[in-house]
Design a protein around this motif. Sequence first.
Motif, PDB file in Angstrom:
ATOM      1  N   LEU A 122      36.010  24.498  30.968  1.00 15.78           N
ATOM      2  CA  LEU A 122      36.976  24.177  32.009  1.00 15.78           C
ATOM      3  C   LEU A 122      38.218  25.018  31.745  1.00 15.78           C
ATOM      4  O   LEU A 122      38.936  24.776  30.776  1.00 15.78           O
ATOM      5  N   ALA A 123      38.429  26.022  32.579  1.00 18.03           N
ATOM      6  CA  ALA A 123      39.523  26.971  32.368  1.00 18.03           C
ATOM      7  C   ALA A 123      40.663  26.652  33.329  1.00 18.03           C
ATOM      8  O   ALA A 123      40.545  26.857  34.542  1.00 18.03           O
ATOM      9  N   TYR A 124      41.777  26.153  32.798  1.00 17.14           N
ATOM     10  CA  TYR A 124      42.926  25.783  33.615  1.00 17.14           C
ATOM     11  C   TYR A 124      43.897  26.956  33.737  1.00 17.14           C
ATOM     12  O   TYR A 124      44.199  27.632  32.753  1.00 17.14           O
ATOM     13  N   GLU A 125      44.389  27.177  34.948  1.00 18.37           N
ATOM     14  CA  GLU A 125      45.393  28.199  35.175  1.00 18.37           C
ATOM     15  C   GLU A 125      46.406  27.693  36.211  1.00 18.37           C
ATOM     16  O   GLU A 125      46.053  27.355  37.337  1.00 18.37           O
ATOM     17  N   ILE A 126      47.663  27.630  35.799  1.00 19.36           N
ATOM     18  CA  ILE A 126      48.715  27.075  36.644  1.00 19.36           C
ATOM     19  C   ILE A 126      49.221  28.066  37.685  1.00 19.36           C
ATOM     20  O   ILE A 126      49.752  27.668  38.732  1.00 19.36           O
ATOM     21  N   ASP A 127      49.061  29.363  37.445  1.00 16.06           N
ATOM     22  CA  ASP A 127      49.583  30.390  38.343  1.00 16.06           C
ATOM     23  C   ASP A 127      48.593  30.634  39.486  1.00 16.06           C
ATOM     24  O   ASP A 127      47.511  31.180  39.272  1.00 16.06           O
ATOM     25  N   PRO A 128      48.936  30.250  40.715  1.00 18.22           N
ATOM     26  CA  PRO A 128      47.989  30.392  41.833  1.00 18.22           C
ATOM     27  C   PRO A 128      47.630  31.846  42.139  1.00 18.22           C
ATOM     28  O   PRO A 128      46.596  32.115  42.764  1.00 18.22           O
ATOM     29  N   ARG A 129      48.439  32.797  41.698  1.00 13.34           N
ATOM     30  CA  ARG A 129      48.130  34.208  41.932  1.00 13.34           C
ATOM     31  C   ARG A 129      46.912  34.651  41.130  1.00 13.34           C
ATOM     32  O   ARG A 129      46.212  35.600  41.516  1.00 13.34           O
ATOM     33  N   LEU A 130      46.671  33.990  40.009  1.00 17.67           N
ATOM     34  CA  LEU A 130      45.606  34.415  39.103  1.00 17.67           C
ATOM     35  C   LEU A 130      44.270  33.733  39.371  1.00 17.67           C
ATOM     36  O   LEU A 130      43.221  34.235  38.955  1.00 17.67           O
ATOM     37  N   VAL A 131      44.299  32.589  40.028  1.00 20.98           N
ATOM     38  CA  VAL A 131      43.086  31.792  40.196  1.00 20.98           C
ATOM     39  C   VAL A 131      41.981  32.528  40.961  1.00 20.98           C
ATOM     40  O   VAL A 131      40.819  32.528  40.523  1.00 20.98           O
ATOM     41  N   PRO A 132      42.263  33.174  42.104  1.00 28.51           N
ATOM     42  CA  PRO A 132      41.181  33.871  42.818  1.00 28.51           C
ATOM     43  C   PRO A 132      40.488  34.939  41.970  1.00 28.51           C
ATOM     44  O   PRO A 132      39.253  35.064  42.001  1.00 28.51           O
ATOM     45  N   GLY A 133      41.273  35.704  41.220  1.00 23.25           N
ATOM     46  CA  GLY A 133      40.674  36.735  40.375  1.00 23.25           C
ATOM     47  C   GLY A 133      39.810  36.147  39.280  1.00 23.25           C
ATOM     48  O   GLY A 133      38.741  36.687  38.953  1.00 23.25           O
ATOM     49  N   LEU A 134      40.247  35.039  38.698  1.00 16.28           N
ATOM     50  CA  LEU A 134      39.452  34.375  37.662  1.00 16.28           C
ATOM     51  C   LEU A 134      38.131  33.870  38.238  1.00 16.28           C
ATOM     52  O   LEU A 134      37.068  34.040  37.629  1.00 16.28           O
ATOM     53  N   ARG A 135      38.204  33.247  39.395  1.00 18.23           N
ATOM     54  CA  ARG A 135      36.979  32.720  40.008  1.00 18.23           C
ATOM     55  C   ARG A 135      36.009  33.837  40.368  1.00 18.23           C
ATOM     56  O   ARG A 135      34.796  33.696  40.197  1.00 18.23           O
ATOM     57  N   ALA A 136      36.541  34.960  40.835  1.00 15.70           N
ATOM     58  CA  ALA A 136      35.677  36.092  41.154  1.00 15.70           C
ATOM     59  C   ALA A 136      35.036  36.667  39.886  1.00 15.70           C
ATOM     60  O   ALA A 136      33.858  37.036  39.879  1.00 15.70           O
ATOM     61  N   ARG A 137      35.821  36.721  38.827  1.00 12.93           N
ATOM     62  CA  ARG A 137      35.311  37.304  37.572  1.00 12.93           C
ATOM     63  C   ARG A 137      34.183  36.479  36.976  1.00 12.93           C
ATOM     64  O   ARG A 137      33.240  37.022  36.403  1.00 12.93           O
ATOM     65  N   PHE A 138      34.257  35.142  37.137  1.00  7.14           N
ATOM     66  CA  PHE A 138      33.268  34.270  36.497  1.00  7.14           C
ATOM     67  C   PHE A 138      32.350  33.579  37.504  1.00  7.14           C
ATOM     68  O   PHE A 138      31.738  32.563  37.185  1.00  7.14           O
ATOM     69  N   ASP A 139      32.209  34.173  38.686  1.00  9.06           N
ATOM     70  CA  ASP A 139      31.372  33.532  39.698  1.00  9.06           C
ATOM     71  C   ASP A 139      29.889  33.570  39.358  1.00  9.06           C
ATOM     72  O   ASP A 139      29.095  32.823  39.926  1.00  9.06           O
ATOM     73  N   THR A 140      29.505  34.419  38.411  1.00 10.51           N
ATOM     74  CA  THR A 140      28.099  34.455  37.991  1.00 10.51           C
ATOM     75  C   THR A 140      27.851  33.611  36.744  1.00 10.51           C
ATOM     76  O   THR A 140      26.749  33.617  36.204  1.00 10.51           O
ATOM     77  N   ALA A 141      28.875  32.895  36.298  1.00 13.82           N
ATOM     78  CA  ALA A 141      28.746  32.005  35.127  1.00 13.82           C
ATOM     79  C   ALA A 141      28.957  30.578  35.601  1.00 13.82           C
ATOM     80  O   ALA A 141      30.087  30.075  35.584  1.00 13.82           O
ATOM     81  N   PRO A 142      27.896  29.891  36.029  1.00 14.29           N
ATOM     82  CA  PRO A 142      28.053  28.554  36.623  1.00 14.29           C
ATOM     83  C   PRO A 142      28.615  27.509  35.674  1.00 14.29           C
ATOM     84  O   PRO A 142      29.118  26.479  36.128  1.00 14.29           O
TER      85      PRO A 142
END
Length: 260
Positions: free
Chosen positions: A61-81
């Motif tokens: 469970l990777a928490y990130e408070i900065d909303p600017r970073l969340v889309p990039g994180l989700r895209a980076r790990f979208d193949t890791a369910p």
Amino acid sequence: MARPTRASRALSQNFLADPATADRLARLTVPHPRRDTLLVEVGAGQGALTASLAPRCRELLAYEIDPRLVPGLRARFDTAPHVRVIGGDFLAARPPRTPFSVAGNVPFSRTADVVDWCLRAPALTDATLLTQLEYARKRTGDYGSWTLLTIRSWPRHEWRFLGRIARTRFRPVPGVDAGVVRIERRRTPLIAPDAYGSWSRLVELGFSGVGGSLHASLRRAHPGRRVDAAFRAARLDPRTLVGEASPGQWLRLHEVLAAG
């Protein structure tokens, strides 16, 4: 290619920029990869540590408070369910009810709050945190002295300093180096549950600063002869300053004084 997101001063962001350091921290967090490990990451940032943690656990469970970073994180790990990127403040999250570990490159300005969250989480097994070097050394006794927080939590939690991380491993480069703090919940507490009240009172009294020494502070609530006996049992000089007493010596003081 998208431009790297600039660090926010308001969020005290210094992104981990060295893959070798991320791998080292991941190995310290989970020395032996296990399929049953639940990890919670504080401040995933741009995902450097997340990428090193992901192969070592069942769920992350990777928490990130900065909303600017969340889309990039989700895209980076979208193949890791098994990696779930959660946009929001880690400090507002409810701790998992099953055993879990915490890891993270902690914003220096929020270190105390993150540590407090970890100490209060009933199911936490351990936390491995990158903090300001001074904080890491101070809390773990690496300066040769001990703090109120460390002593108060010692019966339930062991604190260890696992090394120094050069400030050049971060972007932007902070003004000071970082340190690795490891906090582990003890499987068997060092004192009985019904003794925590007397333990907390003793430690708070000792750190009150009244009298100028630990011995003088403790005499405010205990007979002088018993305090003398406790100091002899703990092999402490009556002139010892409160920060100079080790966790083991505090346990001996409590053993003698609580018996009275």
